[in-house]
Design a protein around this motif. Structure first.
Motif, PDB file in Angstrom:
ATOM      1  N   ALA A 200       0.838  -1.213   0.000  1.00 50.87           N
ATOM      2  CA  ALA A 200       0.000   0.000   0.000  1.00 50.87           C
ATOM      3  C   ALA A 200       0.868   1.256   0.000  1.00 50.87           C
ATOM      4  CB  ALA A 200      -0.941  -0.014   1.204  1.00 50.87           C
ATOM      5  N   LEU A 201       1.950   1.231   0.779  1.00 55.31           N
ATOM      6  CA  LEU A 201       2.827   2.414   0.852  1.00 55.31           C
ATOM      7  C   LEU A 201       3.513   2.656  -0.488  1.00 55.31           C
ATOM      8  CD1 LEU A 201       4.525   2.053   4.377  1.00 55.31           C
ATOM      9  CD2 LEU A 201       2.338   3.095   3.769  1.00 55.31           C
ATOM     10  N   ALA A 202       3.977   1.566  -1.096  1.00 56.06           N
ATOM     11  CA  ALA A 202       4.672   1.694  -2.386  1.00 56.06           C
ATOM     12  C   ALA A 202       3.702   2.206  -3.452  1.00 56.06           C
ATOM     13  CB  ALA A 202       5.262   0.348  -2.799  1.00 56.06           C
ATOM     14  N   GLU A 203       2.468   1.709  -3.419  1.00 59.36           N
ATOM     15  CA  GLU A 203       1.465   2.159  -4.397  1.00 59.36           C
ATOM     16  C   GLU A 203       1.169   3.651  -4.223  1.00 59.36           C
ATOM     17  OE1 GLU A 203      -2.904   0.693  -5.739  1.00 59.36           O
ATOM     18  OE2 GLU A 203      -1.782  -0.745  -4.555  1.00 59.36           O
ATOM     19  N   GLY A 204       1.292   4.135  -2.986  1.00 59.24           N
ATOM     20  CA  GLY A 204       1.070   5.550  -2.706  1.00 59.24           C
ATOM     21  C   GLY A 204       2.272   6.423  -3.059  1.00 59.24           C
ATOM     22  N   GLY A 205       3.394   5.808  -3.443  1.00 59.81           N
ATOM     23  CA  GLY A 205       4.534   6.599  -3.904  1.00 59.81           C
ATOM     24  C   GLY A 205       5.679   6.694  -2.921  1.00 59.81           C
ATOM     25  N   LEU A 206       5.642   5.917  -1.838  1.00 57.56           N
ATOM     26  CA  LEU A 206       6.771   5.920  -0.895  1.00 57.56           C
ATOM     27  C   LEU A 206       7.728   4.793  -1.255  1.00 57.56           C
ATOM     28  CD1 LEU A 206       4.712   6.471   2.373  1.00 57.56           C
ATOM     29  CD2 LEU A 206       6.415   8.051   1.466  1.00 57.56           C
ATOM     30  N   GLU A 207       8.999   5.043  -1.056  1.00 59.53           N
ATOM     31  CA  GLU A 207      10.002   4.000  -1.286  1.00 59.53           C
ATOM     32  C   GLU A 207      10.150   3.226   0.028  1.00 59.53           C
ATOM     33  OE1 GLU A 207      14.784   3.980  -1.438  1.00 59.53           O
ATOM     34  OE2 GLU A 207      13.776   5.741  -2.267  1.00 59.53           O
ATOM     35  N   VAL A 208       9.720   1.961   0.020  1.00 60.66           N
ATOM     36  CA  VAL A 208       9.729   1.191   1.277  1.00 60.66           C
ATOM     37  C   VAL A 208      11.147   0.715   1.564  1.00 60.66           C
ATOM     38  CG1 VAL A 208       8.817  -0.833   2.476  1.00 60.66           C
ATOM     39  CG2 VAL A 208       7.321   0.527   1.007  1.00 60.66           C
ATOM     40  N   THR A 209      11.658   1.089   2.736  1.00 59.02           N
ATOM     41  CA  THR A 209      13.052   0.746   3.060  1.00 59.02           C
ATOM     42  C   THR A 209      13.135  -0.353   4.113  1.00 59.02           C
ATOM     43  OG1 THR A 209      13.087   2.518   4.685  1.00 59.02           O
ATOM     44  CG2 THR A 209      13.938   3.040   2.484  1.00 59.02           C
ATOM     45  N   ASP A 210      12.037  -0.613   4.830  1.00 60.54           N
ATOM     46  CA  ASP A 210      12.107  -1.642   5.873  1.00 60.54           C
ATOM     47  C   ASP A 210      10.693  -2.073   6.256  1.00 60.54           C
ATOM     48  OD1 ASP A 210      13.243  -3.324   7.766  1.00 60.54           O
ATOM     49  OD2 ASP A 210      13.303  -1.782   9.325  1.00 60.54           O
ATOM     50  N   GLU A 211      10.553  -3.372   6.528  1.00 62.73           N
ATOM     51  CA  GLU A 211       9.318  -3.874   7.151  1.00 62.73           C
ATOM     52  C   GLU A 211       9.756  -4.907   8.166  1.00 62.73           C
ATOM     53  OE1 GLU A 211       6.245  -5.546   4.617  1.00 62.73           O
ATOM     54  OE2 GLU A 211       5.083  -6.171   6.360  1.00 62.73           O
ATOM     55  N   GLN A 212       9.332  -4.758   9.394  1.00 60.85           N
ATOM     56  CA  GLN A 212       9.789  -5.693  10.438  1.00 60.85           C
ATOM     57  C   GLN A 212       8.681  -5.961  11.442  1.00 60.85           C
ATOM     58  OE1 GLN A 212      12.148  -3.587  13.637  1.00 60.85           O
ATOM     59  NE2 GLN A 212      12.833  -2.454  11.844  1.00 60.85           N
ATOM     60  N   ALA A 274       2.874  -6.799  16.236  1.00 59.73           N
ATOM     61  CA  ALA A 274       2.558  -5.670  15.352  1.00 59.73           C
ATOM     62  C   ALA A 274       3.572  -5.678  14.208  1.00 59.73           C
ATOM     63  CB  ALA A 274       2.625  -4.370  16.133  1.00 59.73           C
ATOM     64  N   ARG A 275       3.366  -4.784  13.260  1.00 57.44           N
ATOM     65  CA  ARG A 275       4.274  -4.715  12.114  1.00 57.44           C
ATOM     66  C   ARG A 275       4.666  -3.243  11.907  1.00 57.44           C
ATOM     67  NH1 ARG A 275       4.580  -8.839   9.194  1.00 57.44           N
ATOM     68  NH2 ARG A 275       2.479  -9.631   9.364  1.00 57.44           N
ATOM     69  N   LEU A 276       5.945  -3.025  11.684  1.00 56.38           N
ATOM     70  CA  LEU A 276       6.452  -1.664  11.482  1.00 56.38           C
ATOM     71  C   LEU A 276       6.991  -1.565  10.065  1.00 56.38           C
ATOM     72  CD1 LEU A 276       7.662   1.099  12.412  1.00 56.38           C
ATOM     73  CD2 LEU A 276       9.593  -0.171  13.322  1.00 56.38           C
ATOM     74  N   CYS A 277       6.565  -0.543   9.350  1.00 59.88           N
ATOM     75  CA  CYS A 277       7.019  -0.387   7.970  1.00 59.88           C
ATOM     76  C   CYS A 277       7.496   1.053   7.776  1.00 59.88           C
ATOM     77  CB  CYS A 277       5.838  -0.691   7.039  1.00 59.88           C
ATOM     78  SG  CYS A 277       6.322  -1.194   5.410  1.00 59.88           S
ATOM     79  N   ILE A 278       8.639   1.187   7.121  1.00 62.07           N
ATOM     80  CA  ILE A 278       9.241   2.504   6.922  1.00 62.07           C
ATOM     81  C   ILE A 278       9.243   2.841   5.428  1.00 62.07           C
ATOM     82  CG2 ILE A 278      11.350   3.881   7.225  1.00 62.07           C
ATOM     83  CD1 ILE A 278       9.958   3.070   9.837  1.00 62.07           C
ATOM     84  N   GLY A 279       8.789   4.052   5.112  1.00 62.88           N
ATOM     85  CA  GLY A 279       8.782   4.512   3.724  1.00 62.88           C
ATOM     86  C   GLY A 279       9.522   5.836   3.613  1.00 62.88           C
ATOM     87  N   ARG A 280      10.187   6.029   2.474  1.00 64.75           N
ATOM     88  CA  ARG A 280      10.984   7.246   2.279  1.00 64.75           C
ATOM     89  C   ARG A 280      10.460   7.994   1.064  1.00 64.75           C
ATOM     90  NH1 ARG A 280      15.260   8.250  -0.747  1.00 64.75           N
ATOM     91  NH2 ARG A 280      16.730   9.820  -0.016  1.00 64.75           N
ATOM     92  N   LYS A 281      10.466   9.318   1.170  1.00 67.63           N
ATOM     93  CA  LYS A 281      10.103  10.143   0.015  1.00 67.63           C
ATOM     94  C   LYS A 281      11.376  10.359  -0.812  1.00 67.63           C
ATOM     95  CE  LYS A 281       8.028  13.763  -2.154  1.00 67.63           C
ATOM     96  NZ  LYS A 281       7.421  14.848  -1.396  1.00 67.63           N
ATOM     97  N   ALA A 282      11.323   9.925  -2.070  1.00 69.25           N
ATOM     98  CA  ALA A 282      12.546   9.994  -2.911  1.00 69.25           C
ATOM     99  C   ALA A 282      12.958  11.449  -3.123  1.00 69.25           C
ATOM    100  CB  ALA A 282      12.277   9.325  -4.244  1.00 69.25           C
TER     101      ALA A 282
END
Ligand SMILES: C[S@@+](CC[C@H](N)C(=O)[O-])C[C@H]1O[C@@H](n2cnc3c(N)ncnc32)[C@H](O)[C@@H]1O
Length: 282
Positions: A200-212, A274-282
């Motif tokens: 979902a984050l990637a589809e929204g335009g964030l670059e996913v750098t981590d999911e843990q 729980a799940r933690l996901c990190i997204g970065r704005k390019a």
């Protein structure tokens, strides 16, 4: 990976959270310490530092906005936001006790953020994204308001069967009141599948750098109401207005279910995933 088919409806969520606000405010201070055990990994993962401008989405009664405000300090800024005014009231009350100058407030639907492009260094959203009917749109809004190189962190629930409190309490409530007409549990666990939040984050335009995974497993003595905060906060919309004898039946059923889980030492293993996901704005 596709997201779960459970889709919330904005008006239903607004009503549900408005009906939950009193219970959340009642427990917020007493739950601050366990809440912070989840806040700190999130704030570390987004690299929050003094002086940062942070937008916190779906802040509810202030997690992690209050912890974040302490971290960014007087030179930083935290904007706590929520769809529901009465939920955000809890954050205001708690902030007033702490005199945190860095904290500001704004009513905001995360799918339509009232902020200019590139206005934040960091965005956090703890247990909120699953309630947005269009989570991809919310992620796109996050990408818009982040500055280039900015980082966003999202925490969602992992699988229901690995979250003992929700699993047992939902079963107890359903067994007394019948099935939930609003499908609260499927919505809560909408991003439980590994990879679904990242998608979902990637589809929204964030670059996913981590999911843990974030796991906080512990054991508690059976026969004590350690489950009461989760019952009150998580099930308030269903329990409000029920007659006293039905509420007592829910509590007795819950107590029995947890006693049944106890080992020979009388301790109940309580799993939290729980799940933690990190997204970065390019
Ligand atoms: C489970 S609470 C989480 C509160 C807090 N972040 C925490 O972890 O304790 C979910 C919050 O999401 C808010 N919410 C639901 N839909 C939303 C939306 N579309 N935009 C912003 N907030 C929303 C609710 O009002 C509620 O306060």
């Amino acid at each position: 990976m596709p997201h779960s088919p459970a889709r919330p409806d904005r008006q239903t969520e607004r009503t549900r959270w408005t009906r939950s606000a009193d219970a959340w405010d009642r427990w917020a201070d007493r739950m601050a310490e366990p809440a912070d055990r989840m806040n700190q990994p999130l704030l570390r993962a987004v690299g929050l530092a003094p002086g940062h401008r942070l937008l916190d989405l779906a802040s509810g009664t202030g997690e992690p906005a209050l912890s974040a405000a302490a971290l960014v300090g007087a030179d930083g800024l935290v904007v706590a936001t929520d769809l529901v005014a009465s939920m955000l009231e809890g954050t205001r009350r708690r902030a007033a006790q702490r005199r945190t100058d860095a904290l500001h407030f704004s009513l905001a639907d995360m799918e339509h953020l009232p902020f200019a492009a590139a206005s934040f260094d960091r965005v956090t959203c703890r247990f909120g994204l699953m309630f947005a009917p269009d989570a991809v749109r919310a992620a796109a809004e996050v990408a818009r308001v982040l500055r280039p190189g900015g980082v966003a962190g999202f925490v969602v629930w992992g699988p229901a069967e690995e979250n003992t409190l929700f699993r047992e309490l939902a079963a107890a409530v359903d067994s007394v009141l019948g099935p939930d007409p609003e499908a609260g549990m499927p919505i809560l666990f909408r991003f439980a599948a590994e990879g679904s939040l990242a998608a979902a984050l990637a589809e929204g335009g964030l670059e996913v750098t981590d999911e843990q995974p974030l796991r906080l497993d512990h054991s508690v003595p059976a026969g004590r109401p350690f489950w009461a905060p989760t019952l009150d906060m998580g099930f308030a919309p269903r329990l409000t207005g029920e007659p006293a004898e039905r509420l007592a039946a829910v509590r007795e059923t819950a107590d029995q279910r947890f006693r049944d889980l106890a080992g020979p030492d009388g301790m109940v293993p309580v799993r939290l995933h729980a799940r933690l996901c990190i997204g970065r704005k390019a």
